[in-house]
Write a protein that holds these residues in place. Sequence first.
Motif, PDB file in Angstrom:
ATOM      1  N   VAL A  67      17.223  14.541   4.594  1.00 32.50           N
ATOM      2  CA  VAL A  67      16.129  14.239   5.521  1.00 32.50           C
ATOM      3  C   VAL A  67      15.440  15.536   5.942  1.00 32.50           C
ATOM      4  O   VAL A  67      16.090  16.582   6.032  1.00 32.50           O
ATOM      5  CB  VAL A  67      16.659  13.450   6.754  1.00 32.50           C
ATOM      6  CG1 VAL A  67      17.540  14.306   7.640  1.00 32.50           C
ATOM      7  CG2 VAL A  67      15.553  12.798   7.547  1.00 32.50           C
ATOM      8  N   LEU A  68      14.135  15.450   6.143  1.00 30.55           N
ATOM      9  CA  LEU A  68      13.346  16.565   6.660  1.00 30.55           C
ATOM     10  C   LEU A  68      12.568  16.068   7.871  1.00 30.55           C
ATOM     11  O   LEU A  68      12.222  14.885   7.944  1.00 30.55           O
ATOM     12  CB  LEU A  68      12.349  17.069   5.609  1.00 30.55           C
ATOM     13  CG  LEU A  68      12.929  17.751   4.376  1.00 30.55           C
ATOM     14  CD1 LEU A  68      11.832  17.964   3.336  1.00 30.55           C
ATOM     15  CD2 LEU A  68      13.573  19.083   4.741  1.00 30.55           C
ATOM     16  N   SER A  69      12.282  16.982   8.778  1.00 28.19           N
ATOM     17  CA  SER A  69      11.483  16.591   9.941  1.00 28.19           C
ATOM     18  C   SER A  69      10.493  17.708  10.274  1.00 28.19           C
ATOM     19  O   SER A  69      10.790  18.886  10.090  1.00 28.19           O
ATOM     20  CB  SER A  69      12.380  16.290  11.141  1.00 28.19           C
ATOM     21  OG  SER A  69      13.186  17.399  11.458  1.00 28.19           O
ATOM     22  N   TRP A  70       9.316  17.275  10.742  1.00 28.49           N
ATOM     23  CA  TRP A  70       8.253  18.188  11.133  1.00 28.49           C
ATOM     24  C   TRP A  70       7.798  17.802  12.534  1.00 28.49           C
ATOM     25  O   TRP A  70       7.012  16.854  12.703  1.00 28.49           O
ATOM     26  CB  TRP A  70       7.064  18.095  10.169  1.00 28.49           C
ATOM     27  CG  TRP A  70       7.391  18.517   8.771  1.00 28.49           C
ATOM     28  CD1 TRP A  70       7.303  19.771   8.250  1.00 28.49           C
ATOM     29  CD2 TRP A  70       7.848  17.676   7.702  1.00 28.49           C
ATOM     30  NE1 TRP A  70       7.679  19.760   6.922  1.00 28.49           N
ATOM     31  CE2 TRP A  70       8.023  18.479   6.566  1.00 28.49           C
ATOM     32  CE3 TRP A  70       8.133  16.313   7.602  1.00 28.49           C
ATOM     33  CZ2 TRP A  70       8.458  17.975   5.348  1.00 28.49           C
ATOM     34  CZ3 TRP A  70       8.580  15.807   6.391  1.00 28.49           C
ATOM     35  CH2 TRP A  70       8.738  16.635   5.288  1.00 28.49           C
ATOM     36  N   PRO A  71       8.277  18.482  13.552  1.00 31.96           N
ATOM     37  CA  PRO A  71       7.835  18.158  14.912  1.00 31.96           C
ATOM     38  C   PRO A  71       6.344  18.477  15.103  1.00 31.96           C
ATOM     39  O   PRO A  71       5.832  19.427  14.502  1.00 31.96           O
ATOM     40  CB  PRO A  71       8.692  19.037  15.812  1.00 31.96           C
ATOM     41  CG  PRO A  71       9.474  19.930  14.927  1.00 31.96           C
ATOM     42  CD  PRO A  71       9.235  19.563  13.505  1.00 31.96           C
ATOM     43  N   SER A  72       5.701  17.694  15.933  1.00 29.28           N
ATOM     44  CA  SER A  72       4.283  17.922  16.211  1.00 29.28           C
ATOM     45  C   SER A  72       4.079  19.190  17.033  1.00 29.28           C
ATOM     46  O   SER A  72       2.991  19.769  17.024  1.00 29.28           O
ATOM     47  CB  SER A  72       3.676  16.725  16.936  1.00 29.28           C
ATOM     48  OG  SER A  72       4.330  16.516  18.168  1.00 29.28           O
ATOM     49  N   GLU A  73       5.119  19.601  17.743  1.00 30.87           N
ATOM     50  CA  GLU A  73       5.075  20.869  18.482  1.00 30.87           C
ATOM     51  C   GLU A  73       6.501  21.368  18.684  1.00 30.87           C
ATOM     52  O   GLU A  73       7.457  20.606  18.597  1.00 30.87           O
ATOM     53  CB  GLU A  73       4.352  20.722  19.814  1.00 30.87           C
ATOM     54  CG  GLU A  73       5.046  19.817  20.811  1.00 30.87           C
ATOM     55  CD  GLU A  73       4.249  19.675  22.101  1.00 30.87           C
ATOM     56  OE1 GLU A  73       4.717  20.209  23.121  1.00 30.87           O
ATOM     57  OE2 GLU A  73       3.202  19.025  22.070  1.00 30.87           O
ATOM     58  N   GLU A  74       6.613  22.651  18.968  1.00 31.91           N
ATOM     59  CA  GLU A  74       7.927  23.253  19.199  1.00 31.91           C
ATOM     60  C   GLU A  74       8.425  22.850  20.583  1.00 31.91           C
ATOM     61  O   GLU A  74       7.738  23.055  21.574  1.00 31.91           O
ATOM     62  CB  GLU A  74       7.835  24.782  19.092  1.00 31.91           C
ATOM     63  CG  GLU A  74       9.114  25.507  19.404  1.00 31.91           C
ATOM     64  CD  GLU A  74      10.295  25.070  18.556  1.00 31.91           C
ATOM     65  OE1 GLU A  74      11.376  24.846  19.137  1.00 31.91           O
ATOM     66  OE2 GLU A  74      10.142  24.938  17.325  1.00 31.91           O
ATOM     67  N   ARG A  75       9.612  22.274  20.623  1.00 33.13           N
ATOM     68  CA  ARG A  75      10.184  21.830  21.893  1.00 33.13           C
ATOM     69  C   ARG A  75      11.585  22.399  22.130  1.00 33.13           C
ATOM     70  O   ARG A  75      12.242  22.021  23.089  1.00 33.13           O
ATOM     71  CB  ARG A  75      10.274  20.301  21.913  1.00 33.13           C
ATOM     72  CG  ARG A  75       8.947  19.599  21.843  1.00 33.13           C
ATOM     73  CD  ARG A  75       9.110  18.084  21.915  1.00 33.13           C
ATOM     74  NE  ARG A  75       7.812  17.440  21.914  1.00 33.13           N
ATOM     75  CZ  ARG A  75       7.180  17.040  20.821  1.00 33.13           C
ATOM     76  NH1 ARG A  75       7.723  17.201  19.644  1.00 33.13           N
ATOM     77  NH2 ARG A  75       5.997  16.472  20.904  1.00 33.13           N
ATOM     78  N   GLY A  76      12.049  23.262  21.261  1.00 31.85           N
ATOM     79  CA  GLY A  76      13.413  23.760  21.344  1.00 31.85           C
ATOM     80  C   GLY A  76      13.698  24.517  22.627  1.00 31.85           C
ATOM     81  O   GLY A  76      12.804  25.130  23.222  1.00 31.85           O
ATOM     82  N   ALA A  77      14.951  24.475  23.035  1.00 32.94           N
ATOM     83  CA  ALA A  77      15.395  25.206  24.227  1.00 32.94           C
ATOM     84  C   ALA A  77      15.573  26.677  23.885  1.00 32.94           C
ATOM     85  O   ALA A  77      16.022  27.019  22.791  1.00 32.94           O
ATOM     86  CB  ALA A  77      16.705  24.619  24.731  1.00 32.94           C
ATOM     87  N   GLY A  78      15.245  27.536  24.809  1.00 34.99           N
ATOM     88  CA  GLY A  78      15.408  28.967  24.598  1.00 34.99           C
ATOM     89  C   GLY A  78      16.847  29.423  24.718  1.00 34.99           C
ATOM     90  O   GLY A  78      17.259  30.377  24.084  1.00 34.99           O
ATOM     91  N   LYS A  79      17.616  28.729  25.528  1.00 33.71           N
ATOM     92  CA  LYS A  79      19.000  29.112  25.786  1.00 33.71           C
ATOM     93  C   LYS A  79      19.944  28.215  24.975  1.00 33.71           C
ATOM     94  O   LYS A  79      19.809  26.997  24.964  1.00 33.71           O
ATOM     95  CB  LYS A  79      19.291  28.965  27.279  1.00 33.71           C
ATOM     96  CG  LYS A  79      20.642  29.461  27.700  1.00 33.71           C
ATOM     97  CD  LYS A  79      20.808  29.366  29.201  1.00 33.71           C
ATOM     98  CE  LYS A  79      22.205  29.799  29.591  1.00 33.71           C
ATOM     99  NZ  LYS A  79      22.420  29.653  31.042  1.00 33.71           N
TER     100      LYS A  79
END
Length: 162
Positions: A67-79
């Motif tokens: 599976v591959l995924s392409w988020p519409s925007e970056e939402r990852g946590a910094g910590k």
Amino acid sequence: MVMDVMIEDRRWRALELEALAEASARATLRHLDLDPKAFEISLLACNDARIAALNEDFRGKPQPTNVLSWPSEERGAGKAGQAPALPSEGGDPELGDIAIAYETCAREAEAGGKTLADHASHLIVHAVLHLLGYDHIRDEDATLMEACEVAILGKLGIADPY
């Protein structure tokens, strides 16, 4: 509907992938207290050749993957180990795109002693979590993501895949 499904490989039809993907996406969003009606996800149900081309184009890896995924925007946590900032309802409804490959999923399901439906559900939950900013590169993030997956899959009646 949360999921807009495009089936390129008709073997996915026997699995009733549209309903399975919708249920998996809804369960993931509900688990995170998000209203499924507020969001949209596109899913491409393809084969290994197609996903290998996508994997090469977008990740420089010329081989199939599940599976591959392409988020519409970056939402990852910094910590590390922190939950990502979730999208707000009423904002852009598009969470991103997912592609899933039939042959790889079928091989993995068989090797793991799982049904294809359960394995595909797991991969869709996994991919939706990626669209929402979850990741598994850092150990702490992987622990958080896997715990979410196990909880969501449990609500779908699917055993812990780990």
